[in-house]
Motif scaffolding. Structure first.
Motif, short mmCIF file in Angstrom:
data_model
loop_
_atom_site.label_atom_id
_atom_site.label_comp_id
_atom_site.label_asym_id
_atom_site.label_seq_id
_atom_site.Cartn_x
_atom_site.Cartn_y
_atom_site.Cartn_z
N TRP A 1 -15.88 -0.87 -3.25
CA TRP A 1 -15.58 -1.17 -4.65
C TRP A 1 -15.32 0.15 -5.36
O TRP A 1 -16.03 1.13 -5.15
N ASN A 2 -14.29 0.21 -6.20
CA ASN A 2 -13.92 1.41 -6.95
C ASN A 2 -13.54 2.58 -6.04
O ASN A 2 -13.83 3.74 -6.34
N ALA A 3 -12.90 2.29 -4.92
CA ALA A 3 -12.39 3.34 -4.04
C ALA A 3 -11.40 4.21 -4.81
O ALA A 3 -10.70 3.74 -5.72
N GLU A 4 -11.33 5.50 -4.43
CA GLU A 4 -10.43 6.43 -5.12
C GLU A 4 -9.25 6.80 -4.24
O GLU A 4 -9.39 7.00 -3.03
N PHE A 5 -8.05 6.87 -4.87
CA PHE A 5 -6.82 7.26 -4.20
C PHE A 5 -6.16 8.38 -4.99
O PHE A 5 -6.36 8.51 -6.20
N THR A 6 -5.34 9.17 -4.30
CA THR A 6 -4.63 10.27 -4.95
C THR A 6 -3.27 9.79 -5.46
O THR A 6 -2.51 9.17 -4.71
N ALA A 7 -2.98 10.08 -6.71
CA ALA A 7 -1.72 9.67 -7.30
C ALA A 7 -0.55 10.30 -6.55
O ALA A 7 -0.57 11.49 -6.22
N GLY A 8 0.47 9.50 -6.26
CA GLY A 8 1.66 9.98 -5.59
C GLY A 8 1.56 10.02 -4.08
O GLY A 8 2.57 10.19 -3.39
N GLY A 9 0.36 9.86 -3.54
CA GLY A 9 0.17 9.90 -2.09
C GLY A 9 0.47 8.55 -1.45
O GLY A 9 0.23 7.50 -2.03
N ARG A 10 1.00 8.60 -0.21
CA ARG A 10 1.28 7.36 0.48
C ARG A 10 0.00 6.83 1.08
O ARG A 10 -0.70 7.52 1.82
N GLN A 11 -0.32 5.59 0.78
CA GLN A 11 -1.54 4.96 1.28
C GLN A 11 -1.19 3.76 2.14
O GLN A 11 -0.12 3.17 1.98
N VAL A 12 -2.09 3.42 3.04
CA VAL A 12 -1.96 2.17 3.79
C VAL A 12 -3.23 1.37 3.54
O VAL A 12 -4.33 1.77 3.95
N LEU A 13 -3.07 0.27 2.81
CA LEU A 13 -4.19 -0.62 2.53
C LEU A 13 -4.37 -1.55 3.73
O LEU A 13 -3.41 -2.11 4.25
N ARG A 14 -5.62 -1.70 4.15
CA ARG A 14 -5.91 -2.56 5.30
C ARG A 14 -6.95 -3.61 4.91
O ARG A 14 -7.82 -3.35 4.07
N GLY A 15 -6.84 -4.76 5.56
CA GLY A 15 -7.79 -5.82 5.27
C GLY A 15 -7.75 -6.90 6.33
O GLY A 15 -7.09 -6.76 7.38
N ARG A 16 -8.47 -8.00 6.07
CA ARG A 16 -8.56 -9.12 7.00
C ARG A 16 -8.59 -10.42 6.21
O ARG A 16 -9.16 -10.47 5.11
N SER A 17 -8.01 -11.46 6.78
CA SER A 17 -8.01 -12.79 6.17
C SER A 17 -8.42 -13.80 7.22
O SER A 17 -8.19 -13.60 8.42
N TRP A 18 -9.00 -14.92 6.77
CA TRP A 18 -9.50 -15.91 7.71
C TRP A 18 -9.61 -17.27 7.04
O TRP A 18 -9.57 -17.38 5.81
N SER A 19 -9.74 -18.32 7.85
CA SER A 19 -9.86 -19.68 7.34
C SER A 19 -10.56 -20.55 8.37
O SER A 19 -10.32 -20.41 9.58
N GLY A 20 -11.39 -21.46 7.90
CA GLY A 20 -12.03 -22.42 8.78
C GLY A 20 -11.07 -23.45 9.34
O GLY A 20 -11.38 -24.16 10.30
N ASN A 21 -9.85 -23.52 8.77
CA ASN A 21 -8.85 -24.47 9.24
C ASN A 21 -8.09 -24.00 10.47
O ASN A 21 -7.41 -24.79 11.11
N GLY A 22 -8.18 -22.70 10.77
CA GLY A 22 -7.42 -22.16 11.89
C GLY A 22 -6.76 -20.85 11.52
O GLY A 22 -7.16 -20.18 10.57
N ARG A 23 -5.74 -20.48 12.28
CA ARG A 23 -5.17 -19.15 12.10
C ARG A 23 -4.43 -18.98 10.78
O ARG A 23 -4.01 -19.95 10.14
N ILE A 24 -4.26 -17.73 10.39
CA ILE A 24 -3.58 -17.37 9.14
C ILE A 24 -2.08 -17.28 9.40
O ILE A 24 -1.63 -16.67 10.38
N ARG A 25 -1.30 -17.88 8.49
CA ARG A 25 0.16 -17.87 8.61
C ARG A 25 0.78 -16.70 7.85
O ARG A 25 1.76 -16.10 8.31
N ARG A 26 0.23 -16.37 6.68
CA ARG A 26 0.85 -15.35 5.83
C ARG A 26 -0.21 -14.70 4.94
O ARG A 26 -1.15 -15.36 4.49
N VAL A 27 -0.05 -13.39 4.68
CA VAL A 27 -0.91 -12.67 3.74
C VAL A 27 -0.01 -11.91 2.77
O VAL A 27 0.96 -11.26 3.18
N GLU A 28 -0.31 -12.01 1.49
CA GLU A 28 0.42 -11.28 0.45
C GLU A 28 -0.54 -10.38 -0.32
O GLU A 28 -1.72 -10.72 -0.48
N VAL A 29 -0.03 -9.24 -0.76
CA VAL A 29 -0.83 -8.27 -1.51
C VAL A 29 -0.13 -7.96 -2.82
O VAL A 29 1.10 -7.80 -2.85
N ASP A 30 -0.91 -7.87 -3.88
CA ASP A 30 -0.42 -7.44 -5.19
C ASP A 30 -1.17 -6.18 -5.57
O ASP A 30 -2.38 -6.22 -5.84
#
Length: 420
Positions: A319-348
């Motif tokens: 929470w409240n992670a810090e990033f450097t302005a102008g630097g290229r970042q790669v955001l990573r994460g995980r998604s899951w569902s009790g219904n089965g596999r994930i079809r698509r993930v979107e990031v804003d």
């Protein structure tokens, strides 16, 4: 067989709860009148989960393994994995980083003297509880093995966001999103053990029971933690696990043997398994009639059952992670569902929804890893959001419908970060 077709948890619990109300299902614990009294008083989840604030484990911790603060947030008998602690850890959750959900305290059990006891009218000869069919640990090791990769997730995972994000007061442990882990489980199918114990075609339910201390709430001893399963589900894909990620089960995760019940709420995956009743008549327990129900003004007076888990997403960031302005970042994460596999993930990340790139293969019983490039240009506070869609088309909403116990939060979580 009566249990056939009841492999879906929602259907099963709806049927059994109706039978319990009609006096057609057998179960110990609180009466229906007592349930409604607790629900009306708002004390149901308070007693089920406790209200101990986050902190550090005490000298007499109910959890055995080390709980370093950079990996876990501790809530009394429970410990939540911090999502930043999963960064760089691969697909499986390491045992030392796997969350812990205890009703009481982790027991110490000797595998050499441990016995799994099966009894009930659904077995040939109807063995009784005092003269059960028994299996030793070595007996299980001699049976055909099976390995599955599966998530286990607490039904209250994400509960804190009802209050923190939606402004709604709920009861229970204030989990963020770390009450989930994915592991490779090895053991023997429950169906194999039931067959050897003499399962009959008249059996409809099984009732697994743990060996941790009796659960006492409000001065009432509800006995061992236990929750029934339909025979149809027990025969389908339930595992008696004795290994986790290639090692014998550690104490906090069910040593020597636990259930793993894919796709069902985590409470069904009973730890420290000791007994299994197999019955010709429907079974219930306080963990299917009293707890793990959706209660509130928009639900029936006796609640709606908590079913399989919903769609969720999380960033591998503090929470409240810090990033450097102008630097290229790669955001990573995980998604899951009790219904089965994930079809698509979107990031804003401030510029609208854009599709994330999957990392590795999708899995039916686990989660999907993903990454998203980001180059923040403006200093200050930013909000990251991720939303997933599963194979059934279920997508994370902006708001989760309120329930007073804070179960099944599935809304898009707003993750604050800072750019400097």
């Amino acid at each position: 067989m009566t249990g056939t077709g009841l492999t879906d948890e929602a259907t099963y619990d709806r049927v059994r709860f109706a039978q319990w109300r009609a006096g057609e299902a057998r179960g110990d614990g609180i009466s229906r009148r007592g349930l409604l009294r607790l629900a009306a008083g708002g004390s149901l989840a308070l007693t089920a989960f406790g209200t101990i604030p986050a902190g550090t484990a005490s000298a007499a911790s109910p959890i055995v393994k080390p709980l370093p603060s950079e990996i876990f947030e501790v809530y009394g008998t429970n410990a939540e994995t911090r999502w930043e602690a999963l960064s760089g850890q691969g697909y499986l959750t390491p045992v030392e980083r796997f969350f812990v959900r205890n009703h009481t305290a982790t027991p110490s059990i000797d595998a050499g003297t441990w016995r799994l006891k099966l009894f009930g009218t659904g077995l040939r000869g109807a063995p009784t509880a005092d003269r059960p069919v028994e299996f030793t640990y070595r007996d299980l090791l001699r049976l055909p093995t099976e390995t599955i990769t599966s998530a286990i997730e607490c039904a209250g995972n994400g509960r804190s966001f009802f209050t923190g994000q939606q402004g709604q007061a709920v009861s229970g442990t204030a989990w963020k999103l770390g009450a989930i882990g994915v592991a490779r489980w090895r053991g023997v199918r429950l169906s194999t053990v039931l067959a050897k114990a003499g399962l009959t075609r008249h059996a409809v339910d099984v009732l697994p029971e743990g060996l941790d201390a009796d659960y006492v709430t409000g001065g009432v001893d509800l006995g061992k933690v236990r929750r029934p399963l339909p025979v149809a589900k027990a025969l389908q894909d339930v595992l008696l696990a004795y290994e986790m990620n290639g090692r014998p089960l550690p104490p906090d995760h069910g040593h020597p043997v636990r259930l793993v019940v894919p796709s069902w709420a985590g409470i069904s995956s009973i730890k420290w398994l000791g007994r299994i009743e197999v019955s010709e008549t429907p079974l219930v327990s306080p963990w299917s009639t009293q707890y793990y129900r959706l209660l509130g003004p928009d639900y029936p007076s006796d609640g709606t059952v908590v079913t399989r888990q919903v769609v969720k997403s999380a960033f591998e960031l503090p929470w409240n992670a810090e990033f450097t302005a102008g630097g290229r970042q790669v955001l990573r994460g995980r998604s899951w569902s009790g219904n089965g596999r994930i079809r698509r993930v979107e990031v804003d990340a401030g510029g609208g929804w854009r599709q994330a790139k999957f990392v590795g293969a999708a899995a039916d019983r686990g989660w999907q890893r993903w990454e998203f490039p980001w180059r923040p240009a403006v200093s200050g506070a930013h909000t990251l959001r991720a939303r997933a869609t599963d194979i059934t088309g279920a997508t994370q909403p902006e708001v989760t419908p309120f329930n007073s116990q804070g179960y099944l939060f599935d809304a898009v979580v707003r993750h604050p970060v800072r750019v400097v």
